[in-house]
Scaffold this motif. Structure first.
Motif, PDB file in Angstrom:
ATOM      1  N   THR A   1      35.788  40.941  43.215  1.00 41.58           N
ATOM      2  CA  THR A   1      35.114  42.011  44.043  1.00 41.58           C
ATOM      3  C   THR A   1      34.537  43.194  42.841  1.00 41.58           C
ATOM      4  O   THR A   1      34.057  44.168  43.507  1.00 41.58           O
ATOM      5  CB  THR A   1      36.000  42.688  45.142  1.00 41.58           C
TER       6      THR A   1
ATOM      7  N   SER B   1      36.314  45.192  33.593  1.00 42.24           N
ATOM      8  CA  SER B   1      36.245  44.037  32.905  1.00 42.24           C
ATOM      9  C   SER B   1      35.458  42.948  33.551  1.00 42.24           C
ATOM     10  O   SER B   1      35.164  41.843  32.599  1.00 42.24           O
ATOM     11  CB  SER B   1      37.691  43.586  32.778  1.00 42.24           C
TER      12      SER B   1
ATOM     13  N   PRO C   1      33.516  35.735  34.836  1.00 40.36           N
ATOM     14  CA  PRO C   1      33.900  35.352  36.366  1.00 40.36           C
ATOM     15  C   PRO C   1      33.786  37.005  37.169  1.00 40.36           C
ATOM     16  O   PRO C   1      34.295  37.920  36.349  1.00 40.36           O
ATOM     17  CB  PRO C   1      35.055  35.010  36.545  1.00 40.36           C
TER      18      PRO C   1
ATOM     19  N   GLY D   1      49.579  42.350  41.382  1.00 40.14           N
ATOM     20  CA  GLY D   1      50.410  42.009  42.416  1.00 40.14           C
ATOM     21  C   GLY D   1      51.352  43.212  42.876  1.00 40.14           C
ATOM     22  O   GLY D   1      52.680  42.560  43.463  1.00 40.14           O
ATOM     23  N   TYR D   2      51.218  44.133  42.599  1.00 35.93           N
ATOM     24  CA  TYR D   2      52.149  45.406  43.075  1.00 35.93           C
ATOM     25  C   TYR D   2      51.818  46.015  44.169  1.00 35.93           C
ATOM     26  O   TYR D   2      50.794  46.334  44.552  1.00 35.93           O
ATOM     27  CB  TYR D   2      52.005  46.356  41.855  1.00 35.93           C
TER      28      TYR D   2
HETATM   29  C1  LIG Z   1      41.934  51.698  40.980  1.00 37.02           C
HETATM   30  C2  LIG Z   1      42.891  50.556  40.843  1.00 37.02           C
HETATM   31  C3  LIG Z   1      44.254  50.650  41.500  1.00 37.02           C
HETATM   32  C4  LIG Z   1      45.106  49.350  41.351  1.00 37.02           C
HETATM   33  N1  LIG Z   1      46.198  49.499  42.046  1.00 37.02           N
HETATM   34  C5  LIG Z   1      46.716  48.314  41.845  1.00 37.02           C
HETATM   35  C6  LIG Z   1      47.996  47.965  42.841  1.00 37.02           C
HETATM   36  O1  LIG Z   1      48.502  49.180  43.300  1.00 37.02           O
HETATM   37  N2  LIG Z   1      48.382  46.914  42.888  1.00 37.02           N
HETATM   38  C7  LIG Z   1      48.196  45.712  42.312  1.00 37.02           C
HETATM   39  O2  LIG Z   1      48.633  44.551  42.220  1.00 37.02           O
HETATM   40  N3  LIG Z   1      46.686  45.669  41.546  1.00 37.02           N
HETATM   41  C8  LIG Z   1      46.263  46.906  41.278  1.00 37.02           C
HETATM   42  N4  LIG Z   1      44.981  47.197  40.870  1.00 37.02           N
HETATM   43  C9  LIG Z   1      44.454  45.933  40.401  1.00 37.02           C
HETATM   44  C10 LIG Z   1      43.681  45.247  41.058  1.00 37.02           C
HETATM   45  O3  LIG Z   1      44.416  44.529  42.313  1.00 37.02           O
HETATM   46  C11 LIG Z   1      43.222  44.103  40.365  1.00 37.02           C
HETATM   47  O4  LIG Z   1      42.299  44.414  39.624  1.00 37.02           O
HETATM   48  C12 LIG Z   1      42.555  43.034  41.464  1.00 37.02           C
HETATM   49  O5  LIG Z   1      43.144  42.033  41.609  1.00 37.02           O
HETATM   50  C13 LIG Z   1      41.236  42.892  41.082  1.00 37.02           C
HETATM   51  O6  LIG Z   1      40.490  41.925  42.112  1.00 37.02           O
HETATM   52  P1  LIG Z   1      38.872  41.975  42.190  1.00 37.02           P
HETATM   53  O7  LIG Z   1      38.490  40.706  42.806  1.00 37.02           O
HETATM   54  O8  LIG Z   1      38.115  43.118  42.262  1.00 37.02           O
HETATM   55  O9  LIG Z   1      38.728  41.507  40.502  1.00 37.02           O
HETATM   56  P2  LIG Z   1      37.377  41.724  39.561  1.00 37.02           P
HETATM   57  O10 LIG Z   1      37.490  43.194  39.425  1.00 37.02           O
HETATM   58  O11 LIG Z   1      36.244  41.134  40.175  1.00 37.02           O
HETATM   59  O12 LIG Z   1      37.895  41.027  38.415  1.00 37.02           O
HETATM   60  C14 LIG Z   1      39.109  41.426  37.663  1.00 37.02           C
HETATM   61  C15 LIG Z   1      39.097  40.502  36.271  1.00 37.02           C
HETATM   62  O13 LIG Z   1      39.165  39.232  36.493  1.00 37.02           O
HETATM   63  C16 LIG Z   1      38.290  38.211  36.276  1.00 37.02           C
HETATM   64  N5  LIG Z   1      38.059  37.427  37.234  1.00 37.02           N
HETATM   65  C17 LIG Z   1      37.397  37.760  38.510  1.00 37.02           C
HETATM   66  N6  LIG Z   1      37.625  36.563  39.280  1.00 37.02           N
HETATM   67  C18 LIG Z   1      38.058  35.546  38.553  1.00 37.02           C
HETATM   68  C19 LIG Z   1      38.815  34.461  38.777  1.00 37.02           C
HETATM   69  N7  LIG Z   1      38.548  33.741  40.199  1.00 37.02           N
HETATM   70  N8  LIG Z   1      39.541  33.564  38.033  1.00 37.02           N
HETATM   71  C20 LIG Z   1      39.713  34.486  37.025  1.00 37.02           C
HETATM   72  N9  LIG Z   1      39.197  35.631  36.479  1.00 37.02           N
HETATM   73  C21 LIG Z   1      38.476  36.099  37.484  1.00 37.02           C
HETATM   74  C22 LIG Z   1      36.998  39.062  35.978  1.00 37.02           C
HETATM   75  O14 LIG Z   1      36.341  38.704  34.839  1.00 37.02           O
HETATM   76  C23 LIG Z   1      37.502  40.718  35.510  1.00 37.02           C
HETATM   77  O15 LIG Z   1      37.790  40.649  34.212  1.00 37.02           O
HETATM   78  C24 LIG Z   1      44.439  48.263  40.818  1.00 37.02           C
HETATM   79  C25 LIG Z   1      42.865  48.237  40.193  1.00 37.02           C
HETATM   80  C26 LIG Z   1      42.303  49.470  40.316  1.00 37.02           C
HETATM   81  C27 LIG Z   1      41.234  49.495  39.938  1.00 37.02           C
END
Ligand SMILES: Cc1cc2nc3c(=O)[nH]c(=O)nc-3n(C[C@H](O)[C@H](O)[C@H](O)COP(=O)(O)OP(=O)(O)OC[C@H]3O[C@@H](n4cnc5c(N)ncnc54)[C@H](O)[C@@H]3O)c2cc1C
Ligand code: SF4
Ligand code: SF4
Lengths: 523, 429
Positions: free
Chosen positions: A79, A84, A76, A153-154
């Motif tokens: 954004t 990963s 999946p 979730g931080y």
């Molecule tokens: C630089 C950086 C700083 C960050 N700092 C914080 C922070 O301060 N606080 C915090 O809470 N988080 C933090 N994060 C984590 C970030 O919030 C999570 O990575 C975020 O929720 C990812 O959302 P995304 O939509 O981009 O996921 P993606 O990058 O698109 O996906 C993340 C992972 O989840 C899988 N995935 C995607 N969609 C789904 C779905 N619907 N169901 C199941 N699996 C799925 C993907 O295969 C992938 O492995 C940070 C991440 C980065 C890169």
């Protein structure tokens, strides 16, 4: 790399041919993201065999069932903030969830049901319109709400509203085998207002230590709790890059407090949380003050290099506090008086600060972490007590000295730390910024730093929060209750064929073994 | 100096996929329906159609992982070069996205895989008639209202541009009426005014672009005018940004100063030299044309090196879109009695393009019209009006075509037309 024509045709019949592509030009762009790409440990770099854009849960379900029928792995994609999303196996179907961006808000019962492509700034906008709010993760207002609550979730705003586990309510989940499981009230009442039931509550399994990152199926809907806010509008102002929210100061105020050293700052953190005042509280690395002052990267480096001598002598640290008058203007006045007393008693100095917000409430300047050097990674994210967070940060700063070549020297700063749940939980994030463009050895060094940071936490008895999910499970598992065995059992129970984003959550271990000869595997 | 893709490797390689190039600035973010400011990804959804995707295509091409196939060409040209991504990226990272996208196009063209047939046709028109439509050269200024006589020589040169000259003549007519009302003497170039060539620049047709630029610069110089005034932001960008960029100079090195009508008129409205006293009881919304707003900052030529951590030596003066023309048209409208201006959800540097730019109108018209229709829908749904005001004849032509196609009830005015309507009685020529 390609899938049989039959599979592609079947995918097309599920979502419509315009939403399936096996074109190399399309697949190229689903191979790698930003975060993690600069260290070899970050992720593989394989192209998927095709990309699909489902528009509904039913379509996601049919795709996953199809993948099971043909024993084809799937990943999946939200954004794509985490690398990963890039496949780690050949012939993968990338499932881009972009078309699923519906949001429904029940303001009376204070929750929002989000599809996976609703992002935080959008949720916050809709919530604030209704006098409600949510946290926005420090890592980005641009990430999926569903992905974040189920995996991270931080935020500084967790100080008052607590950790992420508590805000997931009903969930709709397409399991790795394609069956749909609904959690909490969504399972029986078709409404999403409660996570504990009636009906099954598997939120512990769903989040695991820090989320499965696609390794346990796909969340297609999640309800999140919203919290009562104050009624005044935060006015967006400015033109890029200087855009900000003006705070309604009768109801919201921001304080910038400096402390001569870290112990006094920590004391203040404890006192503030004991008094249960404030909405957010965070210790910010000094470097960020220099960033805020600079007009460009070049300007920053000029200031930062010049600050070295001074900062090595000066142990001054910065505490940022936001107060929100949720109930009244009087609450703001009261809390400000308490805060002022605490600052006096703990030896801090209140500095003038702009009554605006750029990075906590509706935006998060995480992209800025790449700004100073072009490369960045968080080697530690501890979610533990404040004492542990502090210790882990200090240890990381000491360890960093070994890895400074090619990395930005932050002159011994122990990183960001904050507290949530009124101080009952501590959080530390230790960043390393580096330049990976000139010499590949820099990345290799950071790979080692990353692994050494995990080992250090284990050795020192600090809980390595992020590395539980984003690190070698072979190190963290045996150290923390053999959870690697539990993870494997859960994974194989739900996904015996390892089709859901394989080899999650074991790719770090695999990678070290196969592709990182410069990381010594001594566990 | 045409852009060289390899010079933008750092920009492409350091992209972190934060999506700042596609999302509306989070501070200004609204409902998910209006969350994306990049028309290309909004329509085509697959990631090669966002700036971050195109950067990966650029890397893939440089590294020999990809070939320039028809779908590669499609991804590269289905983009208005509207600059929303450039400004979005520079909010956090100062990567040169616009130039990288242009360099990528240039590479596709240099390899003989572009531009698209529509671009070539438009270039053919330019080459044979010096206007983008292939219309008659000598009719370029035939729209001039009777009773208005340009001066043979003046400090101000009115640069009409192809759209106002041939299809959106109401804008040109309104402009000269305003100049007359303000008592400003102006000259025109007549047949010596050639198409500004903006479409040539954005579609990598550099040879012809250079020829056009050189001719126009010489003609302006020969006119002796100090200020070139235009009502077309595309012309503004060509004269102000693309000409010096191609010549390896800065805007300040050019032998003329170029301003848009709204920049020129706003101080005159403020100081009463032109009076917009006639009430216009209308509820309108304003569409920020990309080339007037986020893309209109002067070009500052930079040459230097990139050192450790990507630090530039010497430091560069960034064009981040901050100092574009945003407020002037709003101030002008604010001076018209009875006129109520309601903003759309995506506005100023986050505005959604009309769809016409970057050669899309000429080469991929269907996408141009789709984009315009999205914007019209936004005007209705988020600003609650069916009257759209803009300050660009190119945008107006595209919106007008979209309205024709969809049968929409939207009305579209150039700001110059509104100003003429609001001129005090007797002032209108
Ligand atoms: C630089 C950086 C700083 C960050 N700092 C914080 C922070 O301060 N606080 C915090 O809470 N988080 C933090 N994060 C984590 C970030 O919030 C999570 O990575 C975020 O929720 C990812 O959302 P995304 O939509 O981009 O996921 P993606 O990058 O698109 O996906 C993340 C992972 O989840 C899988 N995935 C995607 N969609 C789904 C779905 N619907 N169901 C199941 N699996 C799925 C993907 O295969 C992938 O492995 C940070 C991440 C980065 C890169
Ligand atoms: S804003 Fe810049 S860094 Fe972020 S994804 Fe877009 S191009 Fe990449
Ligand atoms: S220039 Fe405009 S259309 Fe092209 S990628 Fe950037 S935002 Fe999208």
């Amino acid at each position: 790399m390609s899938l049989p024509k039959e599979t592609i045709r079947a995918l097309e019949s599920i979502v419509g041919p315009q939403y399936v592509s096996e074109d190399p030009v399309v697949c190229q762009v689903y191979a790698r993201g930003g975060y993690g790409k600069d260290i070899v440990l970050g992720r593989g770099n394989l192209k998927p065999a095709c990309v699909v854009l489902p528009g509904s849960t039913e379509e996601v379900q049919s795709i996953v069932k199809l993948a099971n029928r043909y024993k084809t792995p799937f990943v999946p994609v939200g954004t794509f903030w985490f690398n990963s999303c890039g496949p780690y196996r050949e012939n993968v179907i990338s499932i881009d969830l972009k078309r699923m961006n519906k949001i429904e808000i029940d303001d009376r019962n204070m929750y929002a049901v989000c599809e996976p492509y609703v992002i935080f700034s959008q949720l916050q906008h809709e919530a604030m319109k209704r006098g409600l709010y949510m946290m926005v993760p420090g890592g980005g207002a641009q990430v999926s709400v569903v992905n974040n609550v189920t995996g991270a979730g931080y935020s500084p705003l967790n100080y008052r509203i607590g950790g992420p586990q508590r805000r997931i309510l009903g969930v709709e989940w397409v399991m790795p085998d394609g069956e749909i499981l609904k959690l909490g009230s969504a399972s029986m009442l078709k409404e999403y207002f409660w996570g504990e039931g009636p009906g099954p509550d598997l939120r512990g399994i769903l989040r695991g230590p820090q989320g499965w990152q696609g390794g346990l199926g796909i969340f297609t809907k999640a309800a999140v709790k919203l919290y009562p806010f104050q009624p005044e509008r935060l006015v967006p102002t400015g033109i890029s890059p200087d855009t900000t929210l003006e705070l309604p100061t009768k109801r919201m105020r921001r304080y910038n407090i400096t402390y001569p050293d870290q112990p006094s700052l920590v004391k203040a953190m404890r006192e503030v949380s004991k008094a249960e005042i404030g909405a957010a509280i965070t210790k910010v690395p000094v470097m960020w003050r220099y960033r805020a002052r600079s007009t460009s990267k070049e300007h920053f480096w000029e200031l930062w290099k010049g600050a070295k001598e001074d900062l090595q002598k000066n142990t001054e640290t910065i505490l940022l506090v936001v107060i929100i008058g949720y109930t009244s203007e009087k609450q703001v006045e009261y809390e400000e008086r308490v805060l002022t007393d605490i600052v006096t008693e703990t030896g801090g100095t209140l500095r003038r600060t702009k009554q605006t917000d750029e990075s906590w409430i509706k935006n998060a300047d995480s992209a800025g972490m790449w700004w100073s050097a072009g490369g960045y990674i968080s080697v530690k994210i501890n979610v533990d007590s404040l004492d542990h967070a502090l210790k882990s940060g200090r240890d990381a700063a000491a360890l960093k000295k070994k890895y400074l070549e090619g990395a930005v020297d932050d002159y011994g700063d122990p990183g960001w730390f904050q507290i949530s749940s009124f101080g009952h939980e501590g959080y530390n994030e230790f960043l390393v910024e580096f330049d990976a463009t000139s010499d590949p050895k820099v990345s290799h060094r950071i790979d080692n730093f990353y692994v050494d940071a995990v080992k250090q936490d284990v050795k020192e008895g600090c809980y390595s929060g992020m590395q539980m999910s984003y690190g070698p499970v072979g190190i963290t598992g045996p150290a923390y209750g053999d959870h690697h065995i539990l993870l494997k059992e859960i994974k194989e129970m739900f996904d015996p064929g390892y089709l859901s984003n394989p080899p999650r959550p074991f790719e770090f271990d695999e990678k070290i073994e196969r592709e990182c000869p410069w990381v010594k595997k001594d566990w | 100096m045409a852009l060289v893709l390899e010079n933008h490797r750092y920009d492409a390689d350091r992209c972190i996929r934060c999506g700042g190039c596609k999302w509306v600035d989070h501070i200004y973010m609204g409902h998910p329906r209006w969350g994306v400011k990049c028309p290309s990804i909004a329509r085509y959804l697959f990631d090669p159609y966002a700036a971050y995707g195109r950067l990966q295509l650029a890397l893939g091409l440089m590294d020999g992982e990809l070939e320039i196939t028809p779908s590669f060409v499609d991804a590269v040209f289905q983009c208005q070069l509207c600059g929303a991504c450039d400004v979005g990226c520079k909010r956090n990272l100062d990567l040169e996205i616009q130039d990288t996208l242009m360099a990528l196009r240039q590479r596709v063209v240099d390899k003989g895989k572009g531009p698209l047939p529509g671009h070539k046709k438009a270039a053919g028109n330019i080459e044979s008639t010096w206007n983008i439509f292939g219309s008659r050269k000598k009719e370029r200024f035939s729209w001039m209202p009777s009773g208005i006589q340009p001066a043979a020589k003046a400090d101000v040169l009115y640069w009409a541009g192809c759209y106002p000259a041939y299809t959106q003549s109401e804008t040109a007519q309104a402009t000269v009426k305003l100049l007359k009302a303000a008592g400003v003497d102006f000259a025109v170039l007549g047949e010596s005014e050639w198409c500004c060539g903006q479409m040539l620049f954005t579609t990598g047709q550099t040879e012809l672009a250079l020829k056009v630029a050189q001719h126009n610069i010489d003609a302006i110089k020969a006119s002796g005018a100090k200020t070139v005034l235009t009502s077309c932001p595309e012309c503004l960008t060509a004269l102000k940004v693309e000409y010096p960029k191609l010549l390896g100079k800065s805007t300040s090195d050019m032998p003329y100063q170029v301003v848009h009508l709204t920049e020129f008129m706003e101080p005159l409205v403020k100081n009463g030299a032109i009076k917009l006293n006639k009430p216009l009881p209308m509820r309108v919304t304003y569409h920020d044309p990309c080339h007037l707003s986020r893309m209109s900052e002067p070009w500052v030529q930079w040459e230097g090196t990139r050192g450790q951590y990507g630090v530039l030596q010497p430091p560069k003066q960034w064009r981040r879109g901050t100092n574009g023309v945003y407020q002037q048209p709003r101030n002008i409208m604010g001076a018209i009695p009875g006129l109520e201006l309601v903003e759309m959800q995506r506005t100023r540097e986050n505005a959604f393009c009309c769809g016409a730019g970057g050669g899309v109108r000429e080469g991929l018209n269907d996408f141009a019209l789709w984009t315009a229709q999205e914007r019209l829908t936004e005007a209705k749904e988020t600003a609650g009006t069916n009257t759209l005001v803009l300050a660009c004849p190119h945008c107006k032509a595209n919106f007008t075509d979209a309205i024709k196609k969809s049968g929409d009830n939207m009305k579209v005015y150039d700001i110059a037309e509104l100003m003429v309507k609001a001129l005090s009685q007797g002032k209108e020529a």
